[in-house]
Design a protein around this motif. Structure first.
Motif, PDB file in Angstrom:
ATOM      1  N   GLU A   6       0.827  -1.210   0.000  1.00 15.90           N
ATOM      2  CA  GLU A   6       0.000   0.000   0.000  1.00 15.90           C
ATOM      3  C   GLU A   6       0.865   1.266   0.000  1.00 15.90           C
ATOM      4  O   GLU A   6       0.570   2.231  -0.719  1.00 15.90           O
ATOM      5  CB  GLU A   6      -0.920  -0.023   1.226  1.00 15.90           C
ATOM      6  CG  GLU A   6      -1.963   1.084   1.261  1.00 15.90           C
ATOM      7  CD  GLU A   6      -3.005   0.917   0.174  1.00 15.90           C
ATOM      8  OE1 GLU A   6      -3.588   1.941  -0.222  1.00 15.90           O
ATOM      9  OE2 GLU A   6      -3.230  -0.216  -0.273  1.00 15.90           O
ATOM     10  N   VAL A   7       1.941   1.256   0.795  1.00 17.74           N
ATOM     11  CA  VAL A   7       2.832   2.424   0.861  1.00 17.74           C
ATOM     12  C   VAL A   7       3.470   2.679  -0.501  1.00 17.74           C
ATOM     13  O   VAL A   7       3.478   3.818  -1.002  1.00 17.74           O
ATOM     14  CB  VAL A   7       3.929   2.215   1.927  1.00 17.74           C
ATOM     15  CG1 VAL A   7       4.991   3.321   1.826  1.00 17.74           C
ATOM     16  CG2 VAL A   7       3.313   2.222   3.315  1.00 17.74           C
TER      17      VAL A   7
ATOM     18  N   SER B  32       2.375   1.757  -3.369  1.00 18.63           N
ATOM     19  CA  SER B  32       1.331   2.170  -4.297  1.00 18.63           C
ATOM     20  C   SER B  32       1.030   3.665  -4.143  1.00 18.63           C
ATOM     21  O   SER B  32       0.872   4.396  -5.131  1.00 18.63           O
ATOM     22  CB  SER B  32       0.066   1.344  -4.050  1.00 18.63           C
ATOM     23  OG  SER B  32      -0.990   1.766  -4.877  1.00 18.63           O
ATOM     24  N   ASP B  33       0.967   4.132  -2.875  1.00 21.73           N
ATOM     25  CA  ASP B  33       0.721   5.564  -2.618  1.00 21.73           C
ATOM     26  C   ASP B  33       1.872   6.419  -3.139  1.00 21.73           C
ATOM     27  O   ASP B  33       1.650   7.479  -3.752  1.00 21.73           O
ATOM     28  CB  ASP B  33       0.538   5.802  -1.121  1.00 21.73           C
ATOM     29  CG  ASP B  33      -0.761   5.210  -0.603  1.00 21.73           C
ATOM     30  OD1 ASP B  33      -1.647   4.901  -1.424  1.00 21.73           O
ATOM     31  OD2 ASP B  33      -0.887   5.040   0.631  1.00 21.73           O
TER      32      ASP B  33
ATOM     33  N   SER C  98       1.693   6.632  -6.916  1.00 21.38           N
ATOM     34  CA  SER C  98       0.636   7.565  -7.351  1.00 21.38           C
ATOM     35  C   SER C  98       1.089   9.009  -7.178  1.00 21.38           C
ATOM     36  O   SER C  98       0.836   9.860  -8.042  1.00 21.38           O
ATOM     37  CB  SER C  98      -0.646   7.320  -6.552  1.00 21.38           C
ATOM     38  OG  SER C  98      -1.115   6.010  -6.751  1.00 21.38           O
ATOM     39  N   PHE C  99       1.781   9.267  -6.071  1.00 26.16           N
ATOM     40  CA  PHE C  99       2.249  10.628  -5.797  1.00 26.16           C
ATOM     41  C   PHE C  99       3.283  11.079  -6.843  1.00 26.16           C
ATOM     42  O   PHE C  99       3.225  12.208  -7.351  1.00 26.16           O
ATOM     43  CB  PHE C  99       2.858  10.691  -4.389  1.00 26.16           C
ATOM     44  CG  PHE C  99       3.266  12.074  -3.973  1.00 26.16           C
ATOM     45  CD1 PHE C  99       2.332  13.029  -3.627  1.00 26.16           C
ATOM     46  CD2 PHE C  99       4.613  12.433  -3.953  1.00 26.16           C
ATOM     47  CE1 PHE C  99       2.720  14.305  -3.246  1.00 26.16           C
ATOM     48  CE2 PHE C  99       5.009  13.706  -3.584  1.00 26.16           C
ATOM     49  CZ  PHE C  99       4.059  14.647  -3.224  1.00 26.16           C
TER      50      PHE C  99
ATOM     51  N   LYS D 166       9.401   7.882   2.435  1.00 28.62           N
ATOM     52  CA  LYS D 166       8.491   8.086   3.568  1.00 28.62           C
ATOM     53  C   LYS D 166       8.947   7.199   4.706  1.00 28.62           C
ATOM     54  O   LYS D 166       9.212   6.015   4.525  1.00 28.62           O
ATOM     55  CB  LYS D 166       7.063   7.745   3.177  1.00 28.62           C
ATOM     56  CG  LYS D 166       6.037   8.002   4.283  1.00 28.62           C
ATOM     57  CD  LYS D 166       4.636   7.720   3.794  1.00 28.62           C
ATOM     58  CE  LYS D 166       3.600   7.956   4.888  1.00 28.62           C
ATOM     59  NZ  LYS D 166       3.544   9.358   5.321  1.00 28.62           N
TER      60      LYS D 166
END
Length: 404
Positions: free
Chosen positions: A35-36, A38-39, A42-43, A138
């Motif tokens: 999920e991280v 993927s985020d 997208s960013f 991140k």
């Protein structure tokens, strides 16, 4: 015994809880990583579409509010911009795993330990059309920080599991007690069965012994001798029938998984053979025997099904009256109906018990062993069939065998 069961339950449950927490955490962390990344992907895609990195560089934007670190890297690995550090003093990033992967494959992923304890840094890099690489990072918790955070939950689960294990152990003890009671009940039934068998065997043997003794002593006249010989023959036949019935029941009882060979059987055909065989017996008792119906084919054991039909017909004839009738019908089920003496309501639930007789004097007179319907019940169970009995005293009895 109870303490040992509780301890075993506790060990099993504690192990299960820890294993479940361990596996769940690993799976959850894998999903979290996915999920991280993927985020972050997208960013970066949004940044690339809006040319956001170039704008941030021109405006000298530092420190993203959402905790993301943005780095713009040239094709030679030099840093063109970094949102957290003055880029001119930064080392060449050309050897960073995520950057190398992005240069070669278009995008790259990497996770590195943070200087902060129990933290990981997720890196995602993507190569742009002009040959540069945009990388975002991140900082998030590591798998160990997740374990630490869920420890209170794990502890709570252990306490709850302990309480559940105690409850289950008590239930188990009740079940063991019930099984013990059942075992005692079965032992008592076997003891009663043995006593009944002994009594049933003793009666004809006593008669045979008595009559033969009278003949051997020469005290009986010629006429009496013939009568005694007939009695000996009848009792010997009854004894043989009884022994055969006992052996058949024992075979079924001693093998819970008793599964005889099955084949395609036409119940109507078997019933026809049974009627033909039983005609002389019916005529001897002054009973009319008839059959109607259609073919009914099932998977079953021929010998056992013949025995089932024979026993039902035999009972219907024995417990009838002179001038009575026995009707056998085969449709989608087997029905044996008679207009004999019938069975009172209080005895109808017991007629399938071993050695139970509604009319003991009549059974002994006609040679009944009291095991016929018990055998019928066993054979029906072997064939997954249901038995239904309807009867009215003085009117007759109907027995239906429904094959599944």
């Amino acid at each position: 015994m109870k303490k040992k069961i509780n301890l075993n339950f506790m060990l099993v449950i504690v192990f299960s809880v820890f294993l479940t927490v361990f596996l769940t955490t690993i799976v959850s962390y894998q999903l979290f990583k996915k999920e991280v990344f993927s985020d972050l992907s997208s960013f970066v895609e949004i940044m690339d579409d809006t040319d956001l990195v170039r704008q941030m560089k021109e405006n000298e934007f530092i420190r993203s509010r959402d905790g993301l670190r943005i780095t713009w890297i040239a094709g030679d690995g030099s840093v063109l911009y970094d949102s957290h550090t003055d880029h001119p003093v930064m080392d060449n990033h050309g050897d960073r795993p995520e950057v190398v992967q992005a240069m070669q494959q278009g995008e790259g992923f990497c996770i590195r330990k943070s200087q902060t304890m129990d933290q990981n840094i997720f890196f995602y890099a993507r190569k742009t059309e002009d040959g540069t690489v945009v990388r975002v990072a991140k900082e998030t918790g590591s798998i160990w920080s997740i374990y630490r955070n869920i420890f209170p939950v794990t502890l709570g689960m252990l306490v709850l599991s302990f309480l559940i294990s105690v409850w289950i152990a008590r239930k188990l003890m009740v079940m063991i007690h019930s099984q013990h009671e059942e075992a005692l009940k079965n032992a008592k039934l076997r003891q009663e069965f043995t006593a009944n068998v002994s009594h049933e065997l003793k009666t004809p043997l006593t008669s045979i012994s008595g009559y033969s003794e009278l003949i051997a002593s020469g005290m009986a006249s010629r006429k009496e001798g013939r009568h005694f010989a007939e009695e000996i023959h009848d009792n010997a036949q009854r004894l043989l029938t009884l022994i055969n019935d006992i052996l058949q029941l024992s075979e079924m009882d001693d093998a819970p998984d008793y599964k005889p060979s099955f084949e395609s059987i036409d119940i109507f055909e078997l019933a026809g053979r049974c009627v033909h065989m039983m005609k002389p017996v019916a005529e001897k008792h002054g009973v009319e025997l008839s059959l109607d119906g259609t073919s009914l084919c099932i998977q079953g054991n021929r010998g056992l099904l013949e025995e089932l039909i024979y026993n039902l017909c035999d009972n219907a004839i024995r417990y009838n009256r002179e001038g009575g009738h026995v009707w056998i019908s085969v449709t989608d089920q087997l029905v044996v109906r008679d207009d004999g003496i019938g069975i009172s309501k209080k005895y109808q639930k017991r007629v399938f018990e071993r050695f139970f007789r509604v009319d003991k004097s009549r059974s002994k007179k006609t040679g009944g062993t009291g095991l016929g319907l018990a055998i019928v019940k066993h054979i029906a169970e072997v064939h997954n069939a249901d038995i239904r009995l309807e009867s009215e005293e003085g009117t007759g009895t109907t027995v239906c065998v429904i094959f599944s």
